[in-house]
Design a protein around this motif. Structure first.
Motif: not given
Length: 306
Positions: A83-89
């Motif tokens: 979720k963090d990765v998707m949000g940073l992207d």
């Protein structure tokens, strides 16, 4: 040759925002921060959380790719981290790069009170961690039952801006980790032979030790090429990232030192070199005037690696 820079997450954002903006203005090809809760000799110094720092950096930059150097499963579960990765992207508008590695022993590994893992167990957990991240970031709903992780109907909507997912840069020095890089990585990253620190540590000087480090790195490159070929991956199709400041000589000691490192790295087939923003003292200690001089010559320095 692309040149990236690591900014350790040690400064309050009111001060650090200027450094991230400057990294882009200077013309670096990518910018990273460490993904730790505390780190080695700096454990008792200020150390801020990785994800909010990168999210804030995305807000003050426009073009430069941003990444973790590197995230590990030491204190992360793949579902909330995906979720963090998707949000940073999303907040970076498709500029996020996931640097990921197995994680070692020490502060990050011990802080949650989990049993200590053997090196083999850490690599096995890492393999599953990356496999699950790949599933989570490439499909809307994921179920998984493994030796280290259980995932039940994990939803990842709307998905990554970059398709099919954010690029993985997989850090690995041994053959099992290299197989993960060959399977999932847009890039392979390494800190070369040794413990991954090198520059700024006591006794880490001397031309002979420096040459020996590069010779050891060459052997690792040959190992990666063999592992990738055995896995059915063209080694030339995988970008190669080098943390050059793990060598015995800090890359920003002078422009000449960096130029020498770029030439050596290019001979070994590296596509990307990663340096560190100079610190006032201790590990990665250096002079920001050298950083400015490097920035003024980046195009010429890159050309050495062509």
């Amino acid at each position: 040759m692309r040149i990236g820079i690591v900014l350790l997450p040690q400064l309050r954002w009111s001060e650090d925002r200027t450094r991230w903006r400057r990294a882009e203005e200077m013309g670096f090809d990518h910018a990273w921060t460490y993904d730790h809760l505390a780190w080695r000799s700096l454990a008792d110094e200020p150390w801020l959380a990785t994800v909010p720092v990168l999210a804030a950096a995305a807000g003050v930059t426009e073009r430069i790719p941003l990444g973790t150097w590197v995230a590990s499963p030491n204190y992360r579960h793949p579902v909330p981290f995906a979720k963090d990765v998707m949000g940073l992207d999303d907040v970076s508008r498709g500029r996020f790069v996931l640097g990921v590695g197995a994680g070692g022993t020490g502060l990050d590994a011990d802080v949650l009170g989990d049993p200590e893992l053997t090196p083999g167990q850490r690599v096995a957990r890492f393999e599953e961690f990356v496999d699950v991240l790949d599933l989570l970031l490439t499909q809307p709903v994921t179920d998984h039952e493994g030796a280290h992780y259980t995932v039940r109907e994990a939803r990842m909507l709307p998905g990554c801006v970059q398709r099919p997912r954010v690029p993985f840069v997989v850090a690995a020095n041994g053959p099992r980790g290299m197989r993960v890089a060959a399977r999932h990585g847009a890039g392979w990253a390494t800190y070369g032979p040794g413990d991954g620190v090198g520059a700024g540590e006591e006794g880490a000087t001397g031309a002979e030790r420096y040459d020996a480090w590069w010779a050891g790195l060459g052997a690792m490159v040959r190992r990666f090429e063999q592992v990738a070929s055995d896995a059915g991956r063209d080694p030339a199709g995988v970008d190669r990232y080098l943390n050059v400041d793990a060598s015995p000589v800090f890359s920003l000691t002078s422009v000449d030192v960096l130029e020498d490192a770029v030439g050596r790295a290019a001979e070994l087939g590296f596509t990307d070199l990663v340096v560190h923003w100079p610190r006032p003292d201790g590990v990665y200690a250096g002079d920001e005037r050298v950083l400015e001089a490097v920035a003024s010559r980046l195009d010429a320095i890159r050309a050495i690696g062509t």
